[in-house]
Design an enzyme around this catalytic site. Structure first.
Site, PDB file in Angstrom:
ATOM      1  N   ASP A  15       9.102 -98.440  19.660  1.00  0.00           N
ATOM      2  CA  ASP A  15       8.643 -97.978  18.335  1.00  0.00           C
ATOM      3  C   ASP A  15       9.623 -98.370  17.225  1.00  0.00           C
ATOM      4  OD1 ASP A  15      10.462 -95.972  19.158  1.00  0.00           O
ATOM      5  OD2 ASP A  15       9.268 -94.317  18.333  1.00  0.00           O
ATOM      6  N   GLY A  59      10.530 -84.100  26.462  1.00  0.00           N
ATOM      7  CA  GLY A  59      10.016 -85.432  26.146  1.00  0.00           C
ATOM      8  C   GLY A  59       8.520 -85.476  25.904  1.00  0.00           C
ATOM      9  N   SER A 115       8.638 -81.029  19.370  1.00  0.00           N
ATOM     10  CA  SER A 115       9.139 -81.033  17.992  1.00  0.00           C
ATOM     11  C   SER A 115       8.110 -81.641  17.044  1.00  0.00           C
ATOM     12  CB  SER A 115      10.474 -81.770  17.886  1.00  0.00           C
ATOM     13  OG  SER A 115      10.348 -83.116  18.265  1.00  0.00           O
ATOM     14  N   ASP A 143       5.940 -90.130  18.041  1.00  0.00           N
ATOM     15  CA  ASP A 143       5.566 -88.757  18.381  1.00  0.00           C
ATOM     16  C   ASP A 143       4.651 -88.144  17.330  1.00  0.00           C
ATOM     17  OD1 ASP A 143       7.439 -89.307  20.277  1.00  0.00           O
ATOM     18  OD2 ASP A 143       8.901 -87.803  19.620  1.00  0.00           O
TER      19      ASP A 143
HETATM   20  P1  ADP Z   1      10.810 -82.490  22.559  1.00  0.00           P
HETATM   21  O1  ADP Z   1      10.245 -82.918  21.254  1.00  0.00           O
HETATM   22  O2  ADP Z   1      10.880 -83.595  23.557  1.00  0.00           O
HETATM   23  O3  ADP Z   1      10.133 -81.282  23.137  1.00  0.00           O
HETATM   24  P2  ADP Z   1      13.113 -81.968  20.917  1.00  0.00           P
HETATM   25  O4  ADP Z   1      14.518 -81.670  21.247  1.00  0.00           O
HETATM   26  O5  ADP Z   1      12.806 -83.138  20.054  1.00  0.00           O
HETATM   27  O6  ADP Z   1      12.327 -82.071  22.309  1.00  0.00           O
HETATM   28  O7  ADP Z   1      12.467 -80.704  20.214  1.00  0.00           O
HETATM   29  C1  ADP Z   1      12.541 -79.428  20.795  1.00  0.00           C
HETATM   30  C2  ADP Z   1      12.861 -78.395  19.724  1.00  0.00           C
HETATM   31  O8  ADP Z   1      11.690 -78.160  18.888  1.00  0.00           O
HETATM   32  C3  ADP Z   1      13.173 -77.033  20.301  1.00  0.00           C
HETATM   33  O9  ADP Z   1      14.521 -76.941  20.699  1.00  0.00           O
HETATM   34  C4  ADP Z   1      12.853 -76.114  19.134  1.00  0.00           C
HETATM   35  O10 ADP Z   1      13.915 -76.123  18.196  1.00  0.00           O
HETATM   36  C5  ADP Z   1      11.666 -76.816  18.473  1.00  0.00           C
HETATM   37  N1  ADP Z   1      10.385 -76.221  18.935  1.00  0.00           N
HETATM   38  C6  ADP Z   1       9.359 -76.854  19.537  1.00  0.00           C
HETATM   39  N2  ADP Z   1       8.355 -75.995  19.832  1.00  0.00           N
HETATM   40  C7  ADP Z   1       8.745 -74.778  19.390  1.00  0.00           C
HETATM   41  C8  ADP Z   1       8.164 -73.468  19.403  1.00  0.00           C
HETATM   42  N3  ADP Z   1       6.972 -73.240  19.958  1.00  0.00           N
HETATM   43  N4  ADP Z   1       8.873 -72.454  18.838  1.00  0.00           N
HETATM   44  C9  ADP Z   1      10.077 -72.675  18.293  1.00  0.00           C
HETATM   45  N5  ADP Z   1      10.676 -73.869  18.272  1.00  0.00           N
HETATM   46  C10 ADP Z   1      10.046 -74.918  18.811  1.00  0.00           C
HETATM   47 MG    MG Z   2      11.105 -84.325  19.904  1.00  0.00          MG
END
Ligand code: ADP
Ligand code: MG
Length: 392
Positions: free
Chosen positions: A38, A132, A136, A180
Protein backbone atom coordinates in the site's frame (compact mmCIF):
# COMPACT_ATOMS: atom_id res chain seq x y z
CA UNK A 1 -32.79 -5.18 16.92
CA UNK A 2 -29.95 -7.49 17.91
CA UNK A 3 -28.72 -8.15 21.41
CA UNK A 4 -25.51 -6.22 20.90
CA UNK A 5 -27.30 -3.02 19.90
CA UNK A 6 -29.62 -3.50 22.91
CA UNK A 7 -26.69 -3.81 25.30
CA UNK A 8 -25.08 -0.75 23.80
CA UNK A 9 -28.30 1.26 24.11
CA UNK A 10 -28.50 0.28 27.76
CA UNK A 11 -24.85 1.29 28.30
CA UNK A 12 -25.54 4.63 26.62
CA UNK A 13 -28.53 5.27 28.87
CA UNK A 14 -26.53 4.28 31.94
CA UNK A 15 -23.63 6.60 31.01
CA UNK A 16 -25.57 9.60 29.74
CA UNK A 17 -29.10 9.32 31.19
CA UNK A 18 -30.97 9.43 27.86
CA UNK A 19 -31.54 7.28 24.77
CA UNK A 20 -29.26 7.42 21.74
CA UNK A 21 -30.66 8.84 18.51
CA UNK A 22 -28.73 6.98 15.82
CA UNK A 23 -26.26 4.15 15.22
CA UNK A 24 -23.35 3.56 12.83
CA UNK A 25 -20.95 0.68 12.28
CA UNK A 26 -17.60 0.16 10.56
CA UNK A 27 -16.01 -3.26 9.93
CA UNK A 28 -12.51 -4.59 10.41
CA UNK A 29 -10.81 -6.07 7.37
CA UNK A 30 -8.62 -8.89 6.22
CA UNK A 31 -6.22 -8.59 3.32
CA UNK A 32 -6.30 -11.68 1.09
CA UNK A 33 -3.06 -10.71 -0.65
CA UNK A 34 -1.00 -7.57 -1.38
CA UNK A 35 1.07 -7.02 1.79
CA UNK A 36 3.42 -4.06 2.31
CA UNK A 37 2.33 -2.81 -1.10
CA UNK A 38 0.00 0.00 0.00
CA UNK A 39 2.71 2.52 0.89
CA UNK A 40 4.49 1.59 -2.35
CA UNK A 41 1.51 2.89 -4.36
CA UNK A 42 0.71 -0.72 -5.26
CA UNK A 43 -2.21 -3.16 -5.09
CA UNK A 44 -4.03 -4.92 -2.24
CA UNK A 45 -6.97 -7.32 -2.21
CA UNK A 46 -8.87 -6.78 1.06
CA UNK A 47 -12.40 -7.57 2.16
CA UNK A 48 -14.35 -6.40 5.20
CA UNK A 49 -14.99 -9.01 7.91
CA UNK A 50 -18.09 -9.77 9.96
CA UNK A 51 -16.63 -8.02 13.02
CA UNK A 52 -17.01 -4.33 13.55
CA UNK A 53 -17.15 -1.28 15.77
CA UNK A 54 -20.71 -0.22 16.56
CA UNK A 55 -21.50 3.27 17.89
CA UNK A 56 -24.77 4.66 19.19
CA UNK A 57 -24.88 8.41 19.65
CA UNK A 58 -26.86 11.54 20.35
CA UNK A 59 -25.84 15.03 19.17
CA UNK A 60 -25.33 17.71 21.82
CA UNK A 61 -26.06 21.41 21.55
CA UNK A 62 -22.69 22.41 23.09
CA UNK A 63 -19.17 21.40 21.97
CA UNK A 64 -18.52 18.63 24.53
CA UNK A 65 -17.72 15.08 23.38
CA UNK A 66 -18.33 12.22 25.84
CA UNK A 67 -17.34 8.69 24.87
CA UNK A 68 -17.84 5.37 26.59
CA UNK A 69 -16.29 2.22 25.09
CA UNK A 70 -17.57 -1.08 26.46
CA UNK A 71 -14.01 -2.35 26.06
CA UNK A 72 -12.58 0.37 28.34
CA UNK A 73 -13.23 1.41 31.94
CA UNK A 74 -13.36 5.17 31.91
CA UNK A 75 -15.66 7.66 30.28
CA UNK A 76 -13.60 10.09 28.16
CA UNK A 77 -14.60 13.73 27.87
CA UNK A 78 -13.12 16.44 25.66
CA UNK A 79 -14.10 19.62 23.86
CA UNK A 80 -14.24 20.21 20.10
CA UNK A 81 -15.03 23.91 20.26
CA UNK A 82 -12.90 26.64 18.65
CA UNK A 83 -9.59 27.11 20.49
CA UNK A 84 -7.47 29.57 18.47
CA UNK A 85 -5.79 27.01 16.25
CA UNK A 86 -4.82 24.74 19.15
CA UNK A 87 -5.09 21.00 18.64
CA UNK A 88 -7.39 18.93 20.81
CA UNK A 89 -5.32 17.73 23.80
CA UNK A 90 -3.88 14.25 23.40
CA UNK A 91 -4.45 11.79 26.24
CA UNK A 92 -1.62 11.86 28.75
CA UNK A 93 -2.55 8.58 30.48
CA UNK A 94 -1.73 5.30 28.78
CA UNK A 95 -5.12 3.96 29.86
CA UNK A 96 -6.83 6.68 27.81
CA UNK A 97 -4.79 6.35 24.60
CA UNK A 98 -7.72 4.64 22.87
CA UNK A 99 -9.57 7.99 23.05
CA UNK A 100 -6.89 9.52 20.80
CA UNK A 101 -8.39 7.68 17.82
CA UNK A 102 -11.63 9.55 18.51
CA UNK A 103 -9.98 12.88 19.28
CA UNK A 104 -7.90 12.51 16.10
CA UNK A 105 -11.08 12.17 14.04
CA UNK A 106 -12.56 15.32 15.60
CA UNK A 107 -9.25 17.12 15.04
CA UNK A 108 -9.08 16.33 11.30
CA UNK A 109 -12.68 17.48 10.85
CA UNK A 110 -11.77 20.76 12.56
CA UNK A 111 -8.79 21.06 10.23
CA UNK A 112 -11.27 20.73 7.35
CA UNK A 113 -12.76 23.96 8.67
CA UNK A 114 -15.86 22.42 10.25
CA UNK A 115 -17.36 23.94 13.37
CA UNK A 116 -18.38 20.86 15.27
CA UNK A 117 -21.19 20.31 17.72
CA UNK A 118 -20.54 17.91 20.57
CA UNK A 119 -21.82 14.37 20.83
CA UNK A 120 -22.44 11.64 23.39
CA UNK A 121 -21.40 8.24 22.12
CA UNK A 122 -21.22 4.67 23.39
CA UNK A 123 -19.29 2.12 21.39
CA UNK A 124 -18.46 -1.53 21.35
CA UNK A 125 -16.24 -3.57 19.07
CA UNK A 126 -15.66 -7.25 18.39
CA UNK A 127 -12.65 -6.76 16.11
CA UNK A 128 -9.82 -8.08 18.32
CA UNK A 129 -7.57 -5.19 19.35
CA UNK A 130 -4.08 -5.14 17.92
CA UNK A 131 -4.20 -8.41 16.00
CA UNK A 132 -3.99 -6.95 12.49
CA UNK A 133 -7.70 -6.99 11.62
CA UNK A 134 -7.82 -3.23 11.86
CA UNK A 135 -9.84 -2.43 14.93
CA UNK A 136 -8.22 1.02 14.79
CA UNK A 137 -9.54 1.80 11.31
CA UNK A 138 -12.97 0.44 12.29
CA UNK A 139 -12.95 2.77 15.29
CA UNK A 140 -11.86 5.79 13.24
CA UNK A 141 -14.26 5.23 10.36
CA UNK A 142 -17.20 4.58 12.71
CA UNK A 143 -16.28 7.69 14.74
CA UNK A 144 -16.17 9.88 11.62
CA UNK A 145 -19.61 8.58 10.59
CA UNK A 146 -20.94 9.40 14.05
CA UNK A 147 -19.35 12.89 14.20
CA UNK A 148 -20.58 13.73 10.71
CA UNK A 149 -24.04 12.30 11.44
CA UNK A 150 -24.31 14.32 14.66
CA UNK A 151 -23.45 17.45 12.67
CA UNK A 152 -25.91 16.73 9.86
CA UNK A 153 -23.13 16.16 7.32
CA UNK A 154 -22.37 13.40 4.79
CA UNK A 155 -18.98 12.82 3.13
CA UNK A 156 -18.11 10.25 0.49
CA UNK A 157 -16.73 6.93 1.74
CA UNK A 158 -13.37 7.72 0.11
CA UNK A 159 -13.14 11.07 1.86
CA UNK A 160 -13.98 9.45 5.19
CA UNK A 161 -11.22 6.87 4.61
CA UNK A 162 -8.66 9.59 3.85
CA UNK A 163 -9.63 11.60 6.93
CA UNK A 164 -9.44 8.46 9.10
CA UNK A 165 -5.95 7.71 7.78
CA UNK A 166 -4.93 11.31 8.41
CA UNK A 167 -6.21 11.05 12.00
CA UNK A 168 -4.09 7.93 12.58
CA UNK A 169 -1.01 9.40 10.84
CA UNK A 170 -0.99 12.93 12.18
CA UNK A 171 -2.78 12.67 15.52
CA UNK A 172 -2.29 9.14 16.87
CA UNK A 173 1.15 9.11 15.22
CA UNK A 174 1.03 5.76 13.39
CA UNK A 175 2.49 5.87 9.91
CA UNK A 176 -0.08 3.52 8.27
CA UNK A 177 -1.07 3.39 4.60
CA UNK A 178 -4.66 3.80 3.34
CA UNK A 179 -5.51 0.06 3.09
CA UNK A 180 -7.28 -0.34 6.44
CA UNK A 181 -9.43 2.76 6.34
CA UNK A 182 -10.42 2.42 2.68
CA UNK A 183 -11.41 -1.21 3.22
CA UNK A 184 -13.55 -0.38 6.24
CA UNK A 185 -15.19 2.63 4.61
CA UNK A 186 -15.81 1.28 1.10
CA UNK A 187 -16.21 -2.52 1.31
CA UNK A 188 -18.97 -4.29 -0.59
CA UNK A 189 -20.86 -7.21 0.94
CA UNK A 190 -19.90 -10.60 -0.51
CA UNK A 191 -16.94 -9.14 -2.43
CA UNK A 192 -13.24 -8.66 -2.08
CA UNK A 193 -11.80 -5.52 -3.70
CA UNK A 194 -8.76 -4.91 -5.83
CA UNK A 195 -7.43 -1.68 -4.34
CA UNK A 196 -5.14 0.51 -6.40
CA UNK A 197 -3.36 2.50 -3.71
CA UNK A 198 -2.17 5.06 -6.27
CA UNK A 199 -5.57 6.09 -7.61
CA UNK A 200 -7.63 4.69 -4.70
CA UNK A 201 -9.76 2.94 -7.35
CA UNK A 202 -11.59 -0.09 -5.96
CA UNK A 203 -12.79 -2.92 -8.18
CA UNK A 204 -14.96 -5.47 -6.39
CA UNK A 205 -14.96 -9.17 -7.29
CA UNK A 206 -16.92 -11.96 -5.59
CA UNK A 207 -15.15 -14.70 -3.65
CA UNK A 208 -15.22 -18.01 -5.52
CA UNK A 209 -18.31 -20.09 -4.70
CA UNK A 210 -17.84 -22.87 -2.17
CA UNK A 211 -14.82 -21.29 -0.48
CA UNK A 212 -14.54 -19.89 3.04
CA UNK A 213 -12.07 -17.37 4.35
CA UNK A 214 -10.63 -18.51 7.67
CA UNK A 215 -8.68 -16.09 9.85
CA UNK A 216 -6.45 -17.48 12.57
CA UNK A 217 -5.06 -15.19 15.26
CA UNK A 218 -1.70 -16.50 16.45
CA UNK A 219 -2.15 -14.75 19.80
CA UNK A 220 1.29 -13.20 19.30
CA UNK A 221 0.99 -9.44 19.64
CA UNK A 222 3.17 -7.26 17.49
CA UNK A 223 4.68 -5.38 20.43
CA UNK A 224 7.25 -2.72 19.65
CA UNK A 225 7.65 -3.23 15.92
CA UNK A 226 6.98 0.33 14.82
CA UNK A 227 10.70 0.76 14.10
CA UNK A 228 10.80 -2.41 11.97
CA UNK A 229 7.82 -1.17 9.96
CA UNK A 230 9.41 2.24 9.44
CA UNK A 231 12.68 0.58 8.44
CA UNK A 232 10.92 -1.48 5.75
CA UNK A 233 9.24 1.66 4.48
CA UNK A 234 12.52 3.52 4.18
CA UNK A 235 14.15 0.55 2.45
CA UNK A 236 11.34 0.62 -0.11
CA UNK A 237 11.74 4.38 -0.56
CA UNK A 238 15.48 4.00 -1.01
CA UNK A 239 14.86 1.22 -3.56
CA UNK A 240 12.50 3.41 -5.57
CA UNK A 241 15.04 6.25 -5.49
CA UNK A 242 17.86 4.01 -6.73
CA UNK A 243 15.66 2.92 -9.61
CA UNK A 244 14.62 6.47 -10.45
CA UNK A 245 10.90 5.85 -9.88
CA UNK A 246 8.57 7.62 -7.47
CA UNK A 247 7.36 4.37 -5.86
CA UNK A 248 8.16 0.66 -6.18
CA UNK A 249 4.82 0.28 -7.96
CA UNK A 250 6.74 1.39 -11.07
CA UNK A 251 9.74 -0.89 -10.54
CA UNK A 252 10.39 -4.11 -12.46
CA UNK A 253 12.48 -7.19 -11.65
CA UNK A 254 14.73 -6.24 -14.55
CA UNK A 255 15.18 -2.73 -13.16
CA UNK A 256 16.09 -4.19 -9.77
CA UNK A 257 18.65 -6.48 -11.37
CA UNK A 258 20.20 -3.55 -13.26
CA UNK A 259 20.38 -1.43 -10.10
CA UNK A 260 22.08 -4.33 -8.31
CA UNK A 261 24.59 -4.75 -11.15
CA UNK A 262 25.35 -1.03 -11.09
CA UNK A 263 25.99 -1.20 -7.32
CA UNK A 264 23.08 1.14 -6.55
CA UNK A 265 21.35 -1.36 -4.28
CA UNK A 266 22.79 -3.88 -1.86
CA UNK A 267 21.61 -7.49 -1.68
CA UNK A 268 19.39 -6.83 1.36
CA UNK A 269 17.60 -3.91 -0.31
CA UNK A 270 17.08 -5.97 -3.48
CA UNK A 271 15.35 -8.71 -1.45
CA UNK A 272 12.92 -6.21 0.07
CA UNK A 273 12.13 -4.64 -3.30
CA UNK A 274 11.72 -8.01 -5.01
CA UNK A 275 8.95 -8.89 -2.60
CA UNK A 276 7.07 -5.68 -3.40
CA UNK A 277 7.42 -6.02 -7.17
CA UNK A 278 6.38 -9.70 -7.11
CA UNK A 279 3.55 -9.06 -4.61
CA UNK A 280 2.01 -6.40 -6.85
CA UNK A 281 2.02 -8.89 -9.73
CA UNK A 282 0.55 -11.61 -7.52
CA UNK A 283 -2.22 -9.31 -6.30
CA UNK A 284 -3.37 -8.38 -9.79
CA UNK A 285 -3.19 -12.08 -10.73
CA UNK A 286 -5.20 -12.97 -7.61
CA UNK A 287 -7.90 -10.54 -8.69
CA UNK A 288 -8.04 -12.30 -12.06
CA UNK A 289 -8.46 -15.58 -10.14
CA UNK A 290 -11.48 -14.12 -8.39
CA UNK A 291 -13.10 -12.97 -11.60
CA UNK A 292 -12.53 -16.39 -13.21
CA UNK A 293 -13.48 -18.30 -10.03
CA UNK A 294 -10.12 -20.10 -9.84
CA UNK A 295 -9.69 -20.79 -6.12
CA UNK A 296 -6.75 -23.20 -6.60
CA UNK A 297 -4.62 -20.60 -8.36
CA UNK A 298 -5.60 -17.97 -5.78
CA UNK A 299 -4.47 -20.31 -3.01
CA UNK A 300 -1.09 -20.84 -4.67
CA UNK A 301 -0.55 -17.09 -4.92
CA UNK A 302 -1.31 -16.77 -1.20
CA UNK A 303 1.29 -19.44 -0.40
CA UNK A 304 3.89 -17.64 -2.53
CA UNK A 305 3.06 -14.34 -0.84
CA UNK A 306 3.76 -15.89 2.56
CA UNK A 307 7.08 -17.33 1.40
CA UNK A 308 8.28 -13.92 0.17
CA UNK A 309 7.08 -12.11 3.30
CA UNK A 310 9.03 -14.65 5.34
CA UNK A 311 12.22 -14.96 3.28
CA UNK A 312 12.56 -11.66 1.40
CA UNK A 313 10.65 -9.00 3.27
CA UNK A 314 11.36 -10.72 6.60
CA UNK A 315 8.25 -9.63 8.48
CA UNK A 316 6.95 -13.06 9.48
CA UNK A 317 7.68 -14.88 12.75
CA UNK A 318 7.66 -18.44 14.12
CA UNK A 319 4.00 -18.29 15.11
CA UNK A 320 2.81 -17.04 11.69
CA UNK A 321 5.01 -19.58 9.88
CA UNK A 322 3.70 -22.44 12.05
CA UNK A 323 0.06 -21.39 11.73
CA UNK A 324 0.19 -21.11 7.93
CA UNK A 325 2.19 -24.35 7.56
CA UNK A 326 -0.35 -26.27 9.65
CA UNK A 327 -3.18 -24.73 7.61
CA UNK A 328 -1.57 -25.83 4.33
CA UNK A 329 -1.26 -29.41 5.61
CA UNK A 330 -4.99 -29.74 6.42
CA UNK A 331 -7.62 -31.14 4.04
CA UNK A 332 -9.59 -28.59 1.99
CA UNK A 333 -7.06 -25.76 2.36
CA UNK A 334 -6.12 -24.10 -0.95
CA UNK A 335 -3.65 -21.58 0.42
CA UNK A 336 -2.58 -19.74 3.56
CA UNK A 337 -0.50 -16.70 4.45
CA UNK A 338 0.23 -14.14 7.11
CA UNK A 339 -1.97 -11.06 6.76
CA UNK A 340 -1.34 -7.52 8.00
CA UNK A 341 1.99 -5.90 8.73
CA UNK A 342 3.50 -9.03 10.30
CA UNK A 343 5.65 -9.90 13.35
CA UNK A 344 2.52 -11.43 14.90
CA UNK A 345 -1.23 -11.14 14.37
CA UNK A 346 -3.22 -13.30 12.00
CA UNK A 347 -3.06 -15.68 9.07
CA UNK A 348 -5.71 -15.93 6.35
CA UNK A 349 -6.52 -19.23 4.65
CA UNK A 350 -8.76 -20.19 1.76
CA UNK A 351 -10.68 -23.36 2.62
CA UNK A 352 -13.40 -25.43 0.93
CA UNK A 353 -16.75 -24.79 2.66
CA UNK A 354 -17.33 -28.44 3.56
CA UNK A 355 -13.88 -28.67 5.21
CA UNK A 356 -14.04 -25.35 7.07
CA UNK A 357 -15.45 -26.55 10.46
CA UNK A 358 -12.94 -29.43 10.78
CA UNK A 359 -10.17 -27.17 9.46
CA UNK A 360 -10.86 -24.58 12.14
CA UNK A 361 -10.77 -27.06 15.01
CA UNK A 362 -7.77 -29.06 13.75
CA UNK A 363 -5.82 -25.86 13.12
CA UNK A 364 -6.48 -24.73 16.70
CA UNK A 365 -5.51 -28.12 18.19
CA UNK A 366 -2.28 -28.44 16.22
CA UNK A 367 -1.22 -24.82 16.84
CA UNK A 368 -1.88 -25.06 20.59
CA UNK A 369 0.47 -28.03 20.74
CA UNK A 370 3.26 -25.72 19.55
CA UNK A 371 2.40 -22.38 21.18
CA UNK A 372 0.82 -21.57 24.51
CA UNK A 373 -0.82 -18.34 23.33
CA UNK A 374 -4.43 -17.05 23.32
CA UNK A 375 -5.13 -18.01 19.71
CA UNK A 376 -8.52 -17.78 17.98
CA UNK A 377 -10.04 -18.87 14.67
CA UNK A 378 -12.75 -16.95 12.80
CA UNK A 379 -14.57 -18.16 9.70
CA UNK A 380 -15.89 -15.05 7.96
CA UNK A 381 -17.79 -13.87 4.93
CA UNK A 382 -17.13 -10.57 3.19
CA UNK A 383 -19.12 -7.89 5.03
CA UNK A 384 -20.47 -4.52 3.88
CA UNK A 385 -18.55 -1.28 4.39
CA UNK A 386 -19.28 1.30 7.08
CA UNK A 387 -22.50 3.23 7.41
CA UNK A 388 -25.59 3.98 9.48
CA UNK A 389 -27.53 1.07 10.93
CA UNK A 390 -31.11 1.01 12.26
CA UNK A 391 -31.38 1.72 15.98
CA UNK A 392 -34.95 0.54 16.54
P1 ADP B 1 -5.36 -3.17 14.95
O1 ADP B 1 -5.82 -2.02 14.14
O2 ADP B 1 -4.59 -4.18 14.17
O3 ADP B 1 -6.46 -3.83 15.74
P2 ADP B 1 -3.93 -1.09 16.32
O4 ADP B 1 -2.84 -1.12 17.31
O5 ADP B 1 -3.73 -0.35 15.05
O6 ADP B 1 -4.33 -2.61 16.03
O7 ADP B 1 -5.22 -0.49 17.00
C1 ADP B 1 -5.72 -1.00 18.21
C2 ADP B 1 -6.14 0.15 19.12
O8 ADP B 1 -7.38 0.74 18.64
C3 ADP B 1 -6.47 -0.31 20.52
O9 ADP B 1 -5.31 -0.42 21.31
C4 ADP B 1 -7.39 0.81 21.00
O10 ADP B 1 -6.63 1.93 21.40
C5 ADP B 1 -8.14 1.19 19.73
N1 ADP B 1 -9.46 0.51 19.67
C6 ADP B 1 -9.92 -0.31 18.70
N2 ADP B 1 -11.16 -0.77 18.99
C7 ADP B 1 -11.51 -0.22 20.17
C8 ADP B 1 -12.67 -0.30 21.01
N3 ADP B 1 -13.71 -1.07 20.70
N4 ADP B 1 -12.67 0.43 22.16
C9 ADP B 1 -11.62 1.19 22.49
N5 ADP B 1 -10.51 1.29 21.76
C10 ADP B 1 -10.43 0.60 20.61
MG1 MG C 1 -4.59 -0.58 13.17
Amino acid sequence: MDQRTNELRAAFKHAFGSDPQAAVRAPGRVNLIGEHTDYNDGFCLPMAIERDVLIVYRPRSDTTVRVQSLQQKNLEIFDVGPSEGKRIHKSSQVSARWADYIKGCAQVLREEGLKLHGIDMALTGDVPLGSGLSSSAALEVATLHALLGANGLTFSAEKIAKLAQRAENTYVGINCGILDQLSSACAVQGQAMLMDCRTLALTPAPLPKGLSVVIADTGKRRGLVESQYNERRSQCEAGAKALGVSHLRDATMHGLWQARQAGKLDAAAVKRCEHVVAENGRTVAAFACLTSGNGEALGQLMDQSHADLRDKFEVSCRELDDMSAIARSLPGCLGSRMTGAGFGGCTVSLVRDESAPAFASELATAYKRLHDLPMAVYVTRAAAGAGPVPLA
